[in-house]
Design a protein around this motif. Sequence first.
Motif, PDB file in Angstrom:
ATOM      1  N   ALA A   1       0.030  19.010 -10.285  1.00  0.00           N
ATOM      2  CA  ALA A   1       0.161  18.571 -11.677  1.00  0.00           C
ATOM      3  C   ALA A   1       1.224  17.485 -11.811  1.00  0.00           C
ATOM      4  N   LEU A   2       2.355  17.651 -11.134  1.00  0.00           N
ATOM      5  CA  LEU A   2       3.408  16.650 -11.192  1.00  0.00           C
ATOM      6  C   LEU A   2       2.989  15.376 -10.455  1.00  0.00           C
ATOM      7  N   LYS A   3       2.239  15.547  -9.370  1.00  0.00           N
ATOM      8  CA  LYS A   3       1.720  14.364  -8.666  1.00  0.00           C
ATOM      9  C   LYS A   3       0.838  13.536  -9.571  1.00  0.00           C
ATOM     10  N   GLU A   4      -0.011  14.188 -10.361  1.00  0.00           N
ATOM     11  CA  GLU A   4      -0.901  13.463 -11.267  1.00  0.00           C
ATOM     12  C   GLU A   4      -0.114  12.706 -12.331  1.00  0.00           C
ATOM     13  N   GLN A   5       0.998  13.289 -12.793  1.00  0.00           N
ATOM     14  CA  GLN A   5       1.842  12.567 -13.745  1.00  0.00           C
ATOM     15  C   GLN A   5       2.442  11.319 -13.116  1.00  0.00           C
ATOM     16  N   LEU A   6       2.882  11.442 -11.872  1.00  0.00           N
ATOM     17  CA  LEU A   6       3.431  10.281 -11.167  1.00  0.00           C
ATOM     18  C   LEU A   6       2.378   9.189 -11.020  1.00  0.00           C
ATOM     19  N   VAL A   7       1.159   9.562 -10.672  1.00  0.00           N
ATOM     20  CA  VAL A   7       0.088   8.572 -10.509  1.00  0.00           C
ATOM     21  C   VAL A   7      -0.114   7.805 -11.805  1.00  0.00           C
ATOM     22  N   GLN A   8      -0.059   8.489 -12.935  1.00  0.00           N
ATOM     23  CA  GLN A   8      -0.200   7.803 -14.221  1.00  0.00           C
ATOM     24  C   GLN A   8       0.945   6.816 -14.447  1.00  0.00           C
ATOM     25  N   HIS A   9       2.148   7.200 -14.079  1.00  0.00           N
ATOM     26  CA  HIS A   9       3.298   6.304 -14.258  1.00  0.00           C
ATOM     27  C   HIS A   9       3.247   5.119 -13.296  1.00  0.00           C
ATOM     28  N   LEU A  10       2.554   5.266 -12.189  1.00  0.00           N
ATOM     29  CA  LEU A  10       2.417   4.158 -11.240  1.00  0.00           C
ATOM     30  C   LEU A  10       1.317   3.180 -11.640  1.00  0.00           C
TER      31      LEU A  10
ATOM     32  N   VAL B   1       9.909   5.498 -11.186  1.00  0.00           N
ATOM     33  CA  VAL B   1       8.953   4.402 -11.005  1.00  0.00           C
ATOM     34  C   VAL B   1       9.608   3.066 -11.345  1.00  0.00           C
ATOM     35  N   GLY B   2      10.539   3.062 -12.294  1.00  0.00           N
ATOM     36  CA  GLY B   2      11.267   1.830 -12.588  1.00  0.00           C
ATOM     37  C   GLY B   2      12.036   1.340 -11.378  1.00  0.00           C
ATOM     38  N   ALA B   3      12.644   2.262 -10.635  1.00  0.00           N
ATOM     39  CA  ALA B   3      13.370   1.875  -9.424  1.00  0.00           C
ATOM     40  C   ALA B   3      12.414   1.347  -8.354  1.00  0.00           C
ATOM     41  N   ILE B   4      11.250   1.984  -8.236  1.00  0.00           N
ATOM     42  CA  ILE B   4      10.257   1.507  -7.266  1.00  0.00           C
ATOM     43  C   ILE B   4       9.754   0.121  -7.664  1.00  0.00           C
ATOM     44  N   ARG B   5       9.520  -0.077  -8.971  1.00  0.00           N
ATOM     45  CA  ARG B   5       9.062  -1.381  -9.440  1.00  0.00           C
ATOM     46  C   ARG B   5      10.084  -2.468  -9.118  1.00  0.00           C
ATOM     47  N   ASP B   6      11.367  -2.194  -9.385  1.00  0.00           N
ATOM     48  CA  ASP B   6      12.413  -3.177  -9.083  1.00  0.00           C
ATOM     49  C   ASP B   6      12.424  -3.515  -7.597  1.00  0.00           C
ATOM     50  N   MET B   7      12.245  -2.510  -6.756  1.00  0.00           N
ATOM     51  CA  MET B   7      12.226  -2.727  -5.315  1.00  0.00           C
ATOM     52  C   MET B   7      11.048  -3.614  -4.904  1.00  0.00           C
ATOM     53  N   LEU B   8       9.862  -3.331  -5.449  1.00  0.00           N
ATOM     54  CA  LEU B   8       8.675  -4.105  -5.094  1.00  0.00           C
ATOM     55  C   LEU B   8       8.768  -5.531  -5.629  1.00  0.00           C
TER      56      LEU B   8
ATOM     57  N   LEU C   1       2.189  -0.468 -12.357  1.00  0.00           N
ATOM     58  CA  LEU C   1       2.514  -1.224 -11.147  1.00  0.00           C
ATOM     59  C   LEU C   1       1.248  -1.651 -10.427  1.00  0.00           C
ATOM     60  N   GLN C   2       0.225  -0.787 -10.476  1.00  0.00           N
ATOM     61  CA  GLN C   2      -1.051  -1.151  -9.871  1.00  0.00           C
ATOM     62  C   GLN C   2      -1.701  -2.302 -10.636  1.00  0.00           C
ATOM     63  N   ARG C   3      -1.626  -2.259 -11.968  1.00  0.00           N
ATOM     64  CA  ARG C   3      -2.234  -3.322 -12.766  1.00  0.00           C
ATOM     65  C   ARG C   3      -1.488  -4.647 -12.595  1.00  0.00           C
ATOM     66  N   GLU C   4      -0.199  -4.573 -12.271  1.00  0.00           N
ATOM     67  CA  GLU C   4       0.571  -5.786 -11.995  1.00  0.00           C
ATOM     68  C   GLU C   4       0.256  -6.356 -10.610  1.00  0.00           C
ATOM     69  N   GLY C   5      -0.462  -5.594  -9.791  1.00  0.00           N
ATOM     70  CA  GLY C   5      -0.740  -6.046  -8.438  1.00  0.00           C
ATOM     71  C   GLY C   5       0.420  -5.828  -7.485  1.00  0.00           C
ATOM     72  N   LEU C   6       1.340  -4.917  -7.854  1.00  0.00           N
ATOM     73  CA  LEU C   6       2.493  -4.655  -6.994  1.00  0.00           C
ATOM     74  C   LEU C   6       2.193  -3.626  -5.921  1.00  0.00           C
TER      75      LEU C   6
ATOM     76  N   THR D   1       0.847  -1.190   0.000  1.00  0.00           N
ATOM     77  CA  THR D   1       0.000   0.000   0.000  1.00  0.00           C
ATOM     78  C   THR D   1       0.881   1.238   0.000  1.00  0.00           C
ATOM     79  N   GLY D   2       0.717   2.082  -1.014  1.00  0.00           N
ATOM     80  CA  GLY D   2       1.532   3.281  -1.133  1.00  0.00           C
ATOM     81  C   GLY D   2       0.753   4.547  -0.806  1.00  0.00           C
TER      82      GLY D   2
END
Length: 327
Positions: free
Chosen positions: A14-23, A141-148, A26-31, A3-4
């Motif tokens: 505005a930048l937060k919304e861009q990050l949410v789109q990039h995440l 987000v790639g770094a976060i994905r690798d971590m998860l 990871l949400q669809r992967e169930g990470l 849970t993030g």
Amino acid sequence: MTTGFISYTHADTALKEQLVQHLAPLQREGLIDIWHDGMLRPGEHLDPAVQAALAASDLVILLLSAAFVASEYCYEQEMMRAFARQRDGTARVVSIFLRPCQWKGVPVGDGQTLSEFVALPKDGKPVISWPDADTAFDNAVGAIRDMLKADRARSARTTDARTLQPNTAISTPRPANASNLLGIAAKPTDLDRDRFLREGFQTTAALFEQKLAELKASDPRIDTDFERIDSRSFAASAYLDGKRVGQVSIWHGGDMWRNALCLSYDTATSTRNSMNDWLPIEDTPHGLAFGARNAMSHVRPDGPLDAAGAAAYFWDNFLDQVRSRIR
């Protein structure tokens, strides 16, 4: 699933919304399952809901900028609490720098500063300093994905190791007879099943009692209650500012689900004649386990569970209920 919680100042919406789109991948992967205050419904009390979501998160993503550090709420109520939870081992903090600012000396408690922690995107280069924001967020987000993914693989290895241990997934001792010489495993007995079921229930009760205490200690607005009803059942509740935001009862035994752990979101005095989820005992090549093929949560485990896996599955369901009521 992790849970993030996204902590940001509204100057950086505005930048937060861009990050949410990039995440989203990871949400669809169930990470990961993401929460931010933009998900609040009209009429909800902002501060208690934010603090409850922060307290229930596994990963806190800080979107840092000069505006963030200047915000008393973002700095004191979100960032400082996030790093306190990281020191307690109950959450992890990841910092993403959005705009250039003098961040390295910013205190985060216990004599530490932001400069002591790895920053994203790569080398702590602010998002707006990259050729474009998409490239910067993709890097972060790639770094976060690798971590998860690494966390998930490590958890799977731990679960597999537990499954092979005789005190986790019971392998019934084989009798010294001809069938044993042929490699034919003896079938688990009713006694084996009773003991395995009791172990699963006791492990689940212990985990709930521990996690409820951690949840309560994480924020003064949150209170919890754990009630051991009898040797086969317990009830757990969570409260935000005195209002119940989560309730569950878990039991085993009874006429209808004799060989299963059962969960109900009904009152603590559940009559045990109905349930919302269940994990029946199954025979596996490695011994007894809790089967999740018919589990009723929207996020199902990949395979059979040991006692610790069953406890974690039910706790995650309970937390999902709490989160859904504070959003």
